[in-house]
Design an enzyme around this catalytic site. Sequence first.
Site, PDB file in Angstrom:
ATOM      1  N   GLU A  86     -10.635 -33.546  -6.542  1.00  0.00           N
ATOM      2  CA  GLU A  86     -11.846 -32.579  -7.261  1.00  0.00           C
ATOM      3  C   GLU A  86     -12.276 -31.453  -6.567  1.00  0.00           C
ATOM      4  OE1 GLU A  86     -11.664 -33.249 -10.706  1.00  0.00           O
ATOM      5  OE2 GLU A  86     -10.296 -35.033 -10.477  1.00  0.00           O
ATOM      6  N   TRP A 128      -9.094 -29.746  -6.981  1.00  0.00           N
ATOM      7  CA  TRP A 128      -9.389 -28.576  -8.123  1.00  0.00           C
ATOM      8  C   TRP A 128     -10.364 -27.299  -7.989  1.00  0.00           C
ATOM      9  CZ3 TRP A 128      -5.813 -28.465 -11.561  1.00  0.00           C
ATOM     10  CH2 TRP A 128      -5.262 -29.267 -11.860  1.00  0.00           C
ATOM     11  N   TRP A 136      -5.206 -18.391 -35.236  1.00  0.00           N
ATOM     12  CA  TRP A 136      -6.640 -19.605 -34.758  1.00  0.00           C
ATOM     13  C   TRP A 136      -6.924 -19.534 -35.863  1.00  0.00           C
ATOM     14  CZ3 TRP A 136      -5.592 -22.013 -30.668  1.00  0.00           C
ATOM     15  CH2 TRP A 136      -5.616 -21.607 -29.459  1.00  0.00           C
ATOM     16  N   ASN A 165     -16.891 -35.384 -17.388  1.00  0.00           N
ATOM     17  CA  ASN A 165     -15.338 -34.257 -17.157  1.00  0.00           C
ATOM     18  C   ASN A 165     -14.751 -34.898 -18.555  1.00  0.00           C
ATOM     19  OD1 ASN A 165     -13.560 -33.147 -16.315  1.00  0.00           O
ATOM     20  ND2 ASN A 165     -12.698 -34.798 -15.528  1.00  0.00           N
ATOM     21  N   TRP A 198      -9.459 -20.884 -28.200  1.00  0.00           N
ATOM     22  CA  TRP A 198     -10.808 -21.397 -27.010  1.00  0.00           C
ATOM     23  C   TRP A 198     -11.385 -20.536 -25.472  1.00  0.00           C
ATOM     24  CZ3 TRP A 198      -9.653 -19.485 -22.114  1.00  0.00           C
ATOM     25  CH2 TRP A 198      -9.103 -18.894 -21.567  1.00  0.00           C
ATOM     26  N   TRP A 225     -10.664 -24.584 -19.470  1.00  0.00           N
ATOM     27  CA  TRP A 225     -10.227 -24.954 -20.678  1.00  0.00           C
ATOM     28  C   TRP A 225      -9.099 -24.396 -20.958  1.00  0.00           C
ATOM     29  CZ3 TRP A 225     -12.554 -25.274 -25.559  1.00  0.00           C
ATOM     30  CH2 TRP A 225     -13.808 -25.828 -25.354  1.00  0.00           C
TER      31      TRP A 225
HETATM   32  P1  FAD Z   1     -17.063 -34.622  -9.238  1.00  0.00           P
HETATM   33  O1  FAD Z   1     -15.692 -36.048  -9.919  1.00  0.00           O
HETATM   34  O2  FAD Z   1     -18.585 -36.173  -8.623  1.00  0.00           O
HETATM   35  O3  FAD Z   1     -16.772 -34.192  -8.641  1.00  0.00           O
HETATM   36  C1  FAD Z   1     -17.594 -33.735  -7.619  1.00  0.00           C
HETATM   37  C2  FAD Z   1     -16.902 -31.686  -7.957  1.00  0.00           C
HETATM   38  O4  FAD Z   1     -16.026 -31.493  -7.932  1.00  0.00           O
HETATM   39  C3  FAD Z   1     -17.639 -31.500  -8.554  1.00  0.00           C
HETATM   40  O5  FAD Z   1     -19.346 -31.603  -8.391  1.00  0.00           O
HETATM   41  C4  FAD Z   1     -17.291 -30.022  -8.890  1.00  0.00           C
HETATM   42  O6  FAD Z   1     -18.163 -28.838  -8.363  1.00  0.00           O
HETATM   43  C5  FAD Z   1     -16.204 -30.225  -8.640  1.00  0.00           C
HETATM   44  N1  FAD Z   1     -14.687 -30.159  -9.961  1.00  0.00           N
HETATM   45  C6  FAD Z   1     -14.776 -31.750  -9.992  1.00  0.00           C
HETATM   46  N2  FAD Z   1     -13.668 -31.628 -10.997  1.00  0.00           N
HETATM   47  C7  FAD Z   1     -13.481 -30.540 -10.865  1.00  0.00           C
HETATM   48  C8  FAD Z   1     -12.636 -29.786 -12.546  1.00  0.00           C
HETATM   49  N3  FAD Z   1     -12.339 -30.400 -12.985  1.00  0.00           N
HETATM   50  N4  FAD Z   1     -11.598 -28.246 -11.802  1.00  0.00           N
HETATM   51  C9  FAD Z   1     -13.121 -27.869 -11.260  1.00  0.00           C
HETATM   52  N5  FAD Z   1     -14.285 -28.256 -10.436  1.00  0.00           N
HETATM   53  C10 FAD Z   1     -14.207 -29.840 -10.189  1.00  0.00           C
HETATM   54  N6  FAD Z   1     -16.797 -27.418 -13.285  1.00  0.00           N
HETATM   55  C11 FAD Z   1     -18.063 -26.761 -13.283  1.00  0.00           C
HETATM   56  O7  FAD Z   1     -19.164 -27.085 -11.920  1.00  0.00           O
HETATM   57  N7  FAD Z   1     -18.613 -25.992 -14.026  1.00  0.00           N
HETATM   58  C12 FAD Z   1     -17.892 -25.845 -14.312  1.00  0.00           C
HETATM   59  O8  FAD Z   1     -18.640 -24.914 -16.104  1.00  0.00           O
HETATM   60  C13 FAD Z   1     -16.663 -26.569 -15.912  1.00  0.00           C
HETATM   61  N8  FAD Z   1     -17.095 -26.467 -17.099  1.00  0.00           N
HETATM   62  C14 FAD Z   1     -15.415 -27.184 -16.956  1.00  0.00           C
HETATM   63  C15 FAD Z   1     -14.613 -26.962 -18.574  1.00  0.00           C
HETATM   64  C16 FAD Z   1     -13.554 -27.973 -19.122  1.00  0.00           C
HETATM   65  C17 FAD Z   1     -13.100 -27.521 -20.005  1.00  0.00           C
HETATM   66  C18 FAD Z   1     -13.321 -28.677 -18.271  1.00  0.00           C
HETATM   67  C19 FAD Z   1     -11.684 -30.213 -18.509  1.00  0.00           C
HETATM   68  C20 FAD Z   1     -13.972 -29.385 -16.794  1.00  0.00           C
HETATM   69  C21 FAD Z   1     -14.944 -28.347 -15.855  1.00  0.00           C
HETATM   70  N9  FAD Z   1     -15.493 -28.584 -14.868  1.00  0.00           N
HETATM   71  C22 FAD Z   1     -16.584 -27.717 -14.124  1.00  0.00           C
HETATM   72  C23 FAD Z   1     -15.541 -29.873 -14.368  1.00  0.00           C
HETATM   73  C24 FAD Z   1     -15.453 -31.027 -14.396  1.00  0.00           C
HETATM   74  O9  FAD Z   1     -16.104 -31.291 -15.316  1.00  0.00           O
HETATM   75  C25 FAD Z   1     -16.939 -31.113 -13.455  1.00  0.00           C
HETATM   76  O10 FAD Z   1     -17.338 -30.064 -12.053  1.00  0.00           O
HETATM   77  C26 FAD Z   1     -17.528 -32.771 -13.084  1.00  0.00           C
HETATM   78  O11 FAD Z   1     -17.224 -33.000 -14.600  1.00  0.00           O
HETATM   79  C27 FAD Z   1     -18.557 -32.059 -12.914  1.00  0.00           C
HETATM   80  O12 FAD Z   1     -19.038 -33.460 -12.714  1.00  0.00           O
HETATM   81  P2  FAD Z   1     -19.377 -34.139 -11.404  1.00  0.00           P
HETATM   82  O13 FAD Z   1     -20.221 -33.427 -10.501  1.00  0.00           O
HETATM   83  O14 FAD Z   1     -20.266 -35.318 -10.950  1.00  0.00           O
HETATM   84  O15 FAD Z   1     -17.863 -34.473 -10.545  1.00  0.00           O
END
Ligand code: FAD
Length: 474
Positions: free
Chosen positions: A277, A280, A309, A344, A362, A385
């Site tokens: 993650e 990502w 849309w 997430n 979107w 998105w």
């Molecule tokens: P964990 O699962 O603990 O992951 C650790 C860290 O990895 C996160 O804190 C984050 O920095 C990074 N990470 C995790 N998943 C992703 C991912 N898919 N893409 C990029 N980085 C990721 N994340 C944001 O930080 N800011 C946003 O504005 C954001 N908008 C999102 C919008 C959509 C539509 C989707 C599908 C995902 C988005 N995410 C965003 C990614 C992800 O959902 C969040 O980072 C995650 O839910 C944060 O929770 P956590 O810290 O417990 O994640």
Amino acid sequence: TTHLVWFRNDLRVTDNRALSAACEDPDAHVIAVFIATPKQWRKHDMAPRQAAFIYQHLLALKKSLHERGIPLHYQQCDLFADSVTWLEQFARDQKVDALFYNNQVEINEVERDAAVDKALSPDLQIRRFDDSLLLPPGSVTTGDGSMYKVYTPFRRAFIERLSESDCRSLAAPKAREHPHQGKPNAIKPFDYPQEEIGDDFPVGEDAARDRLRRFCRENVQDYNDKRDFPAIDGTSTLSPYLAIGVLSPRQCFNRLRTENPDVLEKRDGSAFGWLNELIWREFYRHLLVAWPSLCKHQPFVDWTRGVAWREAADDLKAWQEGKTGYPIVDAAMRQMKATGWMHNRLRMITSSFLVKDLLIDWHLGERYFMTQLLDGDLAANNGGWQWSASTGNDSAPYFRIFNPTTQGERFDKQGQFIKKWIPELADVPEKDIHQPHRWAEKQQRVLDYPHPIIDHARARKDTLAAFEAAKSRA
Ligand code: FAD
């Protein structure tokens, strides 16, 4: 000599490359500055909650810098352009010899920094660092030197580079032997809508590091099994800290590796699952630098511009307010509105619902998320998105459409999460929680909860037709 550290989205003293470099010379006077730009933030749709989070962290940063003999100056300007003019004057007034800052990846920020560099050099030395990523943008490329468009090969190359690179975290600088005597001004509340942060995300580097340590010690081993279930605390909830730089990705990686020394070798393990993650996060930032048009919200897949849309203001509002009649979607949207954070799995479900069920552009969802999220981050939000909308590179294909009811059944089987956020459904039994009106009709009860605003099966067909029409026109 006077060194100026310009803080932006790196609000920490530990493992901050620009700050550490500025402090290397023990005889230098080190001063720091933060410039708030509320008008620019509005243009970027920054959530008032995130502004409040930044404000609280600035107060904490000022204190830790003060303990080290470094005054943190504060200025509010309107736009980035104004901050350039102000900074130029400030640097001259303070007789600064060298400016230190950590790079940002977004296009407006990059342009602002170029303007600062132009205005200040060669009179001043300018030292910039790649600090917000494990590996700098442009350093993980295909054989011909271009950025990967697909995640899996990017990850493979990324891990190879990561194992060779120096990712050590830097300790916070020691207190200066010659503290700067200047008196910094007060940090006034930003000219921005005020909102409470709430209790879920305590302020400070220590709080963030504690959360990281606890997660890596106690929870990461179950990450793969638990990360998809919003009723369980299965993820780190570190994103708000990473988004404004209270924590660095190196700190995350190093802590993970301390607890799991074989993380890079054990690819099917949960520790690797979490690292994935973080990668990502890197991928989306690297993409933004390779394709700056993403910052301007351009779709990656060109033909998706042609999707017709729906104009559906009422449906958009129902989605925003958590009143779509689909319990998992509504619970998630209410969680975000109340706390500034959303799980997430739920971000995937709610974004898919807006785009693939309501057939709403979107961009409107992307924007709304930014206005709400404490962890709002252009690269991750745009990437997420575009993934859901099937407009991005390596996205879900357009014909993959989540069914919001079965997603709820899979990931919140007993409806624990739903019941937490939708008290109107408190009496509905577990097995009926995902289709509460069916139960209510049988019981001859009326629920104070909306009926589904759209029929999923029909919506699915309409969306497929809309995407196919756009594709065939291209
Ligand atoms: P964990 O699962 O603990 O992951 C650790 C860290 O990895 C996160 O804190 C984050 O920095 C990074 N990470 C995790 N998943 C992703 C991912 N898919 N893409 C990029 N980085 C990721 N994340 C944001 O930080 N800011 C946003 O504005 C954001 N908008 C999102 C919008 C959509 C539509 C989707 C599908 C995902 C988005 N995410 C965003 C990614 C992800 O959902 C969040 O980072 C995650 O839910 C944060 O929770 P956590 O810290 O417990 O994640």
